[in-house]
Scaffold this motif. Structure first.
Motif, PDB file in Angstrom:
ATOM      1  N   GLU A  39       0.847  -1.188   0.000  1.00 38.17           N
ATOM      2  CA  GLU A  39       0.000   0.000   0.000  1.00 38.17           C
ATOM      3  C   GLU A  39       0.885   1.241   0.000  1.00 38.17           C
ATOM      4  OE1 GLU A  39      -2.440   0.051   3.491  1.00 38.17           O
ATOM      5  OE2 GLU A  39      -0.732   0.136   4.866  1.00 38.17           O
ATOM      6  N   VAL A  40       0.362   2.284  -0.611  1.00 41.72           N
ATOM      7  CA  VAL A  40       1.030   3.593  -0.622  1.00 41.72           C
ATOM      8  C   VAL A  40       0.005   4.602  -0.108  1.00 41.72           C
ATOM      9  CG1 VAL A  40       2.257   5.312  -1.977  1.00 41.72           C
ATOM     10  CG2 VAL A  40       2.380   2.891  -2.638  1.00 41.72           C
ATOM     11  N   ILE A  41       0.347   5.295   0.971  1.00 43.01           N
ATOM     12  CA  ILE A  41      -0.594   6.180   1.658  1.00 43.01           C
ATOM     13  C   ILE A  41      -0.014   7.585   1.711  1.00 43.01           C
ATOM     14  CG2 ILE A  41      -1.598   6.691   3.942  1.00 43.01           C
ATOM     15  CD1 ILE A  41      -1.855   3.654   4.334  1.00 43.01           C
ATOM     16  N   GLU A  42      -0.883   8.584   1.559  1.00 42.80           N
ATOM     17  CA  GLU A  42      -0.476   9.972   1.679  1.00 42.80           C
ATOM     18  C   GLU A  42      -0.841  10.496   3.067  1.00 42.80           C
ATOM     19  OE1 GLU A  42      -2.886   8.862  -0.261  1.00 42.80           O
ATOM     20  OE2 GLU A  42      -2.372   9.091  -2.386  1.00 42.80           O
ATOM     21  N   GLY A  43       0.010  11.333   3.613  1.00 42.65           N
ATOM     22  CA  GLY A  43      -0.284  11.996   4.878  1.00 42.65           C
ATOM     23  C   GLY A  43       0.159  13.447   4.786  1.00 42.65           C
ATOM     24  N   TYR A  44      -0.420  14.317   5.636  1.00 37.79           N
ATOM     25  CA  TYR A  44      -0.157  15.753   5.499  1.00 37.79           C
ATOM     26  C   TYR A  44      -0.055  16.448   6.851  1.00 37.79           C
ATOM     27  CZ  TYR A  44      -1.564  14.889   0.712  1.00 37.79           C
ATOM     28  OH  TYR A  44      -1.644  14.378  -0.562  1.00 37.79           O
ATOM     29  N   TRP A  45       0.622  17.590   6.833  1.00 42.37           N
ATOM     30  CA  TRP A  45       0.688  18.471   7.989  1.00 42.37           C
ATOM     31  C   TRP A  45      -0.601  19.273   8.107  1.00 42.37           C
ATOM     32  CZ3 TRP A  45       1.733  19.938  12.490  1.00 42.37           C
ATOM     33  CH2 TRP A  45       1.972  21.251  12.894  1.00 42.37           C
ATOM     34  N   LYS A  46      -1.130  19.740   6.985  1.00 42.08           N
ATOM     35  CA  LYS A  46      -2.290  20.640   7.006  1.00 42.08           C
ATOM     36  C   LYS A  46      -3.577  20.001   6.476  1.00 42.08           C
ATOM     37  CE  LYS A  46      -0.379  24.789   8.032  1.00 42.08           C
ATOM     38  NZ  LYS A  46      -0.888  25.759   8.991  1.00 42.08           N
ATOM     39  N   GLU A  47      -3.529  18.715   6.119  1.00 42.35           N
ATOM     40  CA  GLU A  47      -4.733  18.056   5.603  1.00 42.35           C
ATOM     41  C   GLU A  47      -4.856  16.683   6.255  1.00 42.35           C
ATOM     42  OE1 GLU A  47      -5.490  18.391   1.360  1.00 42.35           O
ATOM     43  OE2 GLU A  47      -4.039  20.012   1.212  1.00 42.35           O
ATOM     44  N   GLU A  48      -5.776  15.864   5.730  1.00 41.62           N
ATOM     45  CA  GLU A  48      -5.991  14.538   6.303  1.00 41.62           C
ATOM     46  C   GLU A  48      -5.658  13.436   5.290  1.00 41.62           C
ATOM     47  OE1 GLU A  48      -9.554  15.265   9.521  1.00 41.62           O
ATOM     48  OE2 GLU A  48     -10.133  14.817   7.471  1.00 41.62           O
ATOM     49  N   PRO A  49      -5.152  12.278   5.769  1.00 43.49           N
ATOM     50  CA  PRO A  49      -4.883  11.983   7.166  1.00 43.49           C
ATOM     51  C   PRO A  49      -3.735  12.826   7.694  1.00 43.49           C
ATOM     52  CG  PRO A  49      -4.062  10.207   5.770  1.00 43.49           C
ATOM     53  CD  PRO A  49      -4.827  11.138   4.886  1.00 43.49           C
ATOM     54  N   SER A  50      -3.882  13.315   8.906  1.00 41.08           N
ATOM     55  CA  SER A  50      -2.877  14.181   9.513  1.00 41.08           C
ATOM     56  C   SER A  50      -1.667  13.352   9.946  1.00 41.08           C
ATOM     57  CB  SER A  50      -3.467  14.896  10.725  1.00 41.08           C
ATOM     58  OG  SER A  50      -3.634  13.976  11.798  1.00 41.08           O
TER      59      SER A  50
END
Length: 473
Positions: A39-50
């Motif tokens: 799996e490849v997942i995105e995460g963010y400082w200012k968005e979700e998933p946080s």
């Protein structure tokens, strides 16, 4: 047989601009297609998933985290490690940092922008902007953001400029910056060559690359002629930012494979994560309302749509068939505004998705990131709420001032923002007796104040909240 592996790409994201996250999504899609990770997942400082949530959303016990930043600095050395709970602060060593967090082995690498192959990406962007450039009469500007907050930020820009200068690819190579000297606006005084290629050393297309840089340089498009330059006419060719070049996907994979301990891949299914999703799918097979979603099983597949579109003929709705199609359709509300917090009651209408069970899982992850995992943990009494004072004490840099906020100021901000959210504020002491697992669609816990709350409390403390240009989301 290799073990199960998860890859997380961490971007900055934005409360205001939906374009900020696009580059990270794009690379996640490219890497996902190669099938090298489960799996490849995105995460963010200012968005979700946080950053505080993203590890919970991984299904493997073997996780590699790549900061999708162009240089080392405050975010890669302080913010991301802190929010992930890595127990590391400061410069990241060449092989990265490895920690065991909540039963997962987590490897955290250097940002992709410092990888040696980024020099080739700069040259590729330059050739795209001016394919027939002549090293005798063409100058190159490597344009960085720059900051006074962290001295490492400009290091990689100077390093790449020097490498290209030493190789003799251009008549002149200069490193210029937006927010520190030498500033980009000084380019007419610095560059003497009649042709100039400008390559922004930025992670994504955004406000700076589309607005600030052209304005500071006086550019009118991809090619701008300055006929009245003191040293004779100059033509400036403006390239796309390096961070959006397709070969960055290769750079990311190199970093991941070079990460500390990455050869000892023995990841397994993360049991808590899997139990949460199996419980969700058991409910979905009987039909489920989750937040603003209606999930209906139908002959081995699932249809999902907005609950307010219940009963509308399918012919009146756009049909989506991939998780990515749903993801891209819900990033803005019906008014066209960016949705950094997915559990606000502003899910757009007018679509339906028909999905297999594996695709349903990924789609729900996009629509409501970390909601399944956190809600299941709440039903098992294992979700820990983080009270506001704890969140405030963790803030650094420009957000440290939220520690001065009074309880009344925090409640005033939260009252404005949280009233439109599906979540129940456990972090503020509210109780949640029933969840969507019990048949209550809006029964979703909120374990910690989100980054929108933190940003708005900062504005409140500064006395700028509600002023034009004062919002930070």
């Amino acid at each position: 047989m290799r073990g199960m592996r998860s890859l997380i790409l961490i971007g900055h994201g934005s409360h205001l601009n939906g374009e900020s996250a696009v580059a990270v999504y794009r690379y996640a899609d490219l890497i996902r297609e190669r099938g090298l990770y489960d799996e490849v997942i995105e995460g963010y400082w200012k968005e979700e998933p946080s950053l505080r949530q993203v590890l919970k959303t991984t299904s493997s016990t073997d996780v590699t985290v790549i900061p999708m930043f162009i240089s080392e600095g405050y975010f890669t050395e302080v913010v991301i490690p802190r929010e992930l709970g890595l127990g590391h602060q400061g410069p990241v060593p060449a092989g990265g940092v490895a920690r065991v967090i909540g039963g997962r082995t987590v490897r955290y690498t250097l940002p992709y922008g410092v990888h040696p192959s980024m020099t080739d990406v700069i040259l590729a962007r330059a050739r795209e902007a001016l394919p027939d450039y002549d090293p005798q009469d063409t100058a190159l500007i490597v344009l960085g953001h720059g900051t006074t907050r962290n001295e490492n930020s400009n290091k990689i820009v100077y390093h790449n400029a020097q490498l290209i200068r030493d190789a003799g690819h251009f008549a002149q190579v200069e490193a210029l910056f937006l927010d520190e000297d030498p500033k980009v606006g000084t380019w007419p005084d610095v560059i003497t060559a009649p042709r100039v290629v400008v390559v922004p050393f930025f992670a994504s297309e955004g406000w700076h690359t589309l607005e600030t840089i052209p304005e500071d340089m006086g550019l009118t498009g991809d090619v701008t002629v300055f006929a009245d330059h003191a040293g004779g006419p100059q033509t400036v060719y403006y390239a796309k930012p390096v961070g959006t070049h397709p070969t960055v996907a290769d750079v990311i994979l190199h970093l991941a494979e070079e990460a500390s301990g990455s050869l000892a891949q023995d990841g397994d299914v993360e049991r808590g994560h899997e139990h949460a999703w199996q419980a969700l799918l058991d409910r979905a097979r009987r039909g489920l309302r989750l937040g603003e979603l209606l999930i209906t099983p139908d002959s081995g597949v699932y249809e999902i749509r907005h609950t307010l579109d219940e009963g509308r003929p399918s012919s009146e709705l756009r049909t989506l068939v991939t998780p990515e199609g749903v993801r891209d359709s819900i990033r803005h509300d019906d008014g066209g505004d960016h949705r950094p917090v997915h559990t606000l009651r502003n899910l757009p209408r007018g679509w339906r998705a028909v999905l297999s069970e594996p695709d349903l899982r990924r789609t729900l992850h996009y629509v409501y990131p970390a909601v399944v995992e956190e809600t299941y943990a709440h039903t098992c009494h294992t979700l820990r709420a983080t009270p506001w004072p704890t969140t405030a004490r963790r803030q650094t840099g420009i957000y440290a001032k939220v520690q001065k906020a009074t309880p009344e100021q925090v409640e005033h901000v939260a009252g404005d923002i949280c009233k439109s959210c599906l979540r129940t504020r456990l972090w503020a002491g509210e109780k949640l007796a029933h969840t969507f697992f019990d048949g209550v669609p809006g029964g979703i816990p909120c374990a910690e104040a989100c980054t929108v709350i933190v940003a708005e409390v900062r504005e409140e403390v500064s006395g700028k909240r509600g002023q034009a240009g004062g919002h930070s989301h």
